[in-house]
Design an enzyme around this catalytic site. Structure first.
Site: not given
Ligand SMILES: Nc1ncnc2c1ncn2[C@@H]1O[C@H](COP(=O)(O)OP(=O)(O)OP(=O)(O)O)[C@@H](O)[C@H]1O
Length: 797
Positions: A46, A75, A170
């Site tokens: 994602g 990430k 959130d």
């Molecule tokens: N631990 C995980 N296992 C599987 N998929 C994940 C995991 N963490 C994140 N994802 C996937 O990645 C996507 C983005 O993750 P996440 O929202 O945590 O990223 P971010 O950069 O923190 O974005 P934001 O802070 O804007 O929400 C999630 O919607 C999910 O589909």
């Protein structure tokens, strides 16, 4: 035996046979993976505000053909996209720090933090079950039993973090994932904040409008953040059961575009249910979705509600017990101890996988001052980003407070350093817990045995006397702090805790054995999509803890009359502590089906922590501020044991990894696989009322390109995914009516623009929002754009 196909190439009249080319061909066929530290990178799962989240699996475990490589979600945050002292940096910092202190089966587990010159990699437990909203979308709505189990898991996780002194702020469907056994996993702690007193109020409103409690929107007064989390849990439960979000049927605001109207409607309109929602969950939902936070049910009373009674043993597990249970299932290797003479943590960041000079140059220069973690930014009254502030006069036991601060420690690079330092502390904490457990196993030697009160709930005095008949009178909860007036009468038996853990482990092993096959297919399941997320962070300050009365707008006052629970306004009363010893140990039948995650498994995780982590540094002075909730209990009870119950929250390691480059990461997405999750992304059925993403509108899937030529084998085949979308805001106002036939296709498809949700700050919505009046067309379209902007994004309210 398969033979390598002979290839002959003609070079200037001379045939070059296989033997001459074997080396070349061999190298062409050789599997070359894109790696990041000890992980092979796979497809994009994602995309969020910070960048892509990649599937990764451990290189080390893959040496053994029979061993399933440990899978993780990484990430990847480009360091150059995080300006120093920026909101982003603070958000990442907060997320990492919060996750380090949370160790619960329904909260995403932080494995470690890695970085190289270009990326910071936050290595998380891989939630292979996909996104929760898609799960509901696929099923239209959840059966009551399933919803109850998942809601209990949500409540357990949220209660746990509240007990740790953290609020999520959130909570929403999009921030919930499922693991491979369809257990709930709470993610995205970018808006997390600490609270330090039971009645501490916060100023900064966070979250998404549909999930935000009314007090965040209609009032500028400080709010009780835990109650706001509870509201969000209610919205999530409603969505599980009904298949759509509550209060989406305002005829005057069919699309929910007008947030002011939406909240007027929420606060003035009784909650309505489709006929298939049964009385018990209705009752619980009415108590949760109560506009007046003072009258809103508390987490403890949710846990005592009749509807969740089947899962009482699970809910009875206290945060301390979770810590111990998770800890006991962790494979922990004592880190290499740094030299006693060294005053600063040693990093293995220079031992990058390439060992190139540039990598070494880019490695972190560790400043001993960083041993003192910076304070998290305080919320400012003006909703403006603030930097870490000096310690407040009141002593708050936080790892980020009460210590010398380092003025420059908010740089992106320092985040991972903080992780190293925290690993050190974690280790120290770990040792404390081990000592505590060891003492517990020999209570006669233990002078500091925690004072667990064991008592039937219907025998405790005080405020619980008015509990509704729907409350589970026989329910028992386990607490570490005794009720006022109680002294420690019954010490917790270590074998009780052991029983809990054993029961959980048995459950885990059963499930695990059934799912070994699934585990073998792990790497085929991945998903990638671009998911809009809140992108900004506005730390704010906490209001005075002394402020206990929250002046509430009249509109809420009027609304509360309608949305009050039918009975039992005493739900918010602080319950006494009760434990029924006989019921502490969960029965296998009653425990919700969850577990099955590594933490519950007795099996050894495939990740070799030591080989991955390198140096872990022992800290000398961990005060565990994020466990303030527990500390509060400690202070109340005078029980030192709670201090020892801070759990080991995973080894957080900063390490320099140099094998992944930006180009690699960007290019590798082209061939991502996703097989499992795409099943959920079929064309939306128009009969469905429920479609969560309308709120964020449709957004284009990011076509990730994870695989380079080098990594085709590493990454499973790619499926480009299209995010369907749309939370539908319906037009009918009839209660008790399933509204599945409403046409929302047009709304769903109205936008295919790639959207990144961005948090925004908006002024508080006036109590009496001006009625919508006809406006010139130009104005309307502008207003519509603004409204759409808010609706599609996680909103800073
Ligand atoms: N631990 C995980 N296992 C599987 N998929 C994940 C995991 N963490 C994140 N994802 C996937 O990645 C996507 C983005 O993750 P996440 O929202 O945590 O990223 P971010 O950069 O923190 O974005 P934001 O802070 O804007 O929400 C999630 O919607 C999910 O589909």
């Amino acid at each position: 035996m398969a033979s390598i196909p002979q290839r002959h190439t003609y070079y200037g009249g001379e045939a070059v046979g296989l033997s001459d080319l074997r080396g070349t061909e061999g190298s062409r066929h050789r599997r070359r993976h894109v790696t990041f530290g000890p992980y092979i990178l796979g497809s994009t799962l994602g995309e969020g505000e910070f960048g892509r989240v990649k599937l990764g699996w451990s290189k080390h475990a893959s040496n053994s053909p029979n061993e399933v490589p440990k899978q993780v979600a990484i990430k990847l945050v480009r360091r150059d996209t995080i300006p120093k002292n920026s909101e982003k940096e603070i958000k990442i910092y907060r997320e990492i720090n919060a996750l380090k202190h949370l160790s619960h089966p329904n909260i995403v587990r932080l494995e470690e933090v890695l970085q190289n010159s270009k990326y910071i990699g936050i290595v998380l437990e891989y939630a292979s079950g996909g996104e929760f909203y898609k799960y509901i979308q696929k099923k239209r709505r959840l059966k009551e039993g399933v919803a109850c189990r998942l809601f209990v898991q949500l409540v357990s996780g949220v209660h746990y973090m509240h007990a740790k002194g953290l609020v999520h702020r959130d909570l929403k469907l999009e921030n919930l994932l499922l693991d491979k056994h369809e257990n709930l996993v709470i993610t995205d702690f970018g808006f997390v904040n600490e609270f330090f007193a039971h009645n501490e109020l916060m100023k900064t409103s966070c979250g998404s409008p549909c999930y935000a409690a009314p007090e965040l929107v209609v009032s500028s007064k400080p709010y009780e953040a835990r109650k706001a989390d509870i509201w969000s849990c209610g919205v999530i439960l409603y969505a599980m059961l009904a298949g759509y979000l509550p209060w989406d049927d305002d005829p005057k605001n069919p699309d929910g575009n007008d947030i002011a109207k939406l909240y007027h409607y929420i606060t003035r309109t009784p909650l309505k249910f489709p006929e298939y929602v049964t009385p018990l969950p209705r009752d619980l939902l009415r108590r949760i979705l109560c506009p007046d936070p003072k009258k809103r049910i508390s987490m403890r009373n949710i846990e005592k509600h009749e509807w969740v009674r089947p899962h009482l043993p699970f809910l009875s597990i206290t945060p301390e017990e979770w810590d111990r249970t998770m800890l006991s299932n962790q494979v922990f290797r004592p880190p290499k101890m740094k030299s006693q003479h060294s005053s600063r943590p040693r990093s293995n960041c220079s031992t990058s996988s390439t060992g190139s000079k540039s990598d070494k140059r880019d490695s972190l220069v560790i400043d001993s001052a960083l041993v003192n973690l910076p304070a998290p930014p305080q919320e400012s009254q003006s909703h403006v980003i603030t930097k870490p502030s000096p310690p407040s006069p009141e002593l708050r036991r936080s790892p980020v407070r009460g210590m010398n601060r380092h003025s420059r420690s908010n740089s992106a690079a320092s985040i991972a350093l903080q992780a190293v330092v925290d690993a050190e502390r974690e280790h120290n904490m770990q040792q404390e817990v081990y000592i505590s457990l060891s003492k517990k196993n020999h209570p006669h030697k233990n002078r500091n045995t925690p004072a667990f009160i064991v008592q039937r709930s219907n025998t405790h005095s005080g405020t619980s006397g008015n509990t509704s008949s729907l409350m589970n009178k026989d329910s028992t909860i386990v607490e570490t702090s005794p009720a006022k007036g109680h002294t420690s009468k019954t010490e917790p038996k270590s074998n009780e805790l052991h029983t809990l853990a054993t029961s959980i482990n048995k459950d885990s092993q059963n499930i695990r054995s059934k799912t070994n096959h699934t585990a073998n297919q792990y790497h085929h399941f991945a998903a990638h999509h671009r998911k809009p997320r809140p992108t900004s962070y506005h730390p704010g300050s906490s209001a005075s803890a002394a402020e206990t009365s929250l002046p509430y707008p009249s509109m809420l006052a009027s609304g509360e009359a309608q949305n009050q629970p039918a009975a039992g306004s005493s739900f918010d009363s602080t319950p006494s502590l009760q434990i029924e010893p006989s019921s502490v140990a969960p029965s296998g039948n009653q425990s919700p089906r969850m577990i099955s995650r590594k933490s519950f498994s007795a099996s050894k995780p495939s990740l070799d922590l030591q080989s991955v982590s390198g140096d872990l540094i022992k800290s000398q002075n961990d005060t565990g501020g994020l466990t303030k909730g527990i500390n509060d209990q400690m202070q109340e009870t005078g029980n030192d044991e709670a201090r020892h119950s801070r759990r080991y929250s995973g080894v957080v390691v900063e390490k320099t990894c140099s094998t992944v480059t930006e180009e690699e990461v960007n290019s590798k997405d082209d061939h991502t696989e996703i097989s499992k999750r795409t099943v959920m992304e079929k064309k939306p059925d128009n009969r469905k009322r429920f479609s969560f993403l309308s709120f964020y509108s449709t957004y284009e899937t990011s076509k990730s390109s994870l695989d380079t030529n080098e990594s085709k084998i590493a990454s499973p085949p790619t499926t480009t995914r299209k995010q369907s979308s749309s939370i539908r805001q319906t037009t009918t106002s009839e209660p008790e009516e399933p509204k599945g036939n409403r046409s929302v296709a047009s709304r769903r498809t109205r936008s295919s623009t790639k959207i990144y949700r961005q948090s925004v700050m908006v002024a508080n919505i006036p109590e009496s929002a001006p009625a919508a009046q006809p406006r010139p067309q130009n104005d309307q379209s502008t207003a519509k754009k603004v409204v759409d902007f808010f609706k599609r994004r996680s909103m800073r309210i």
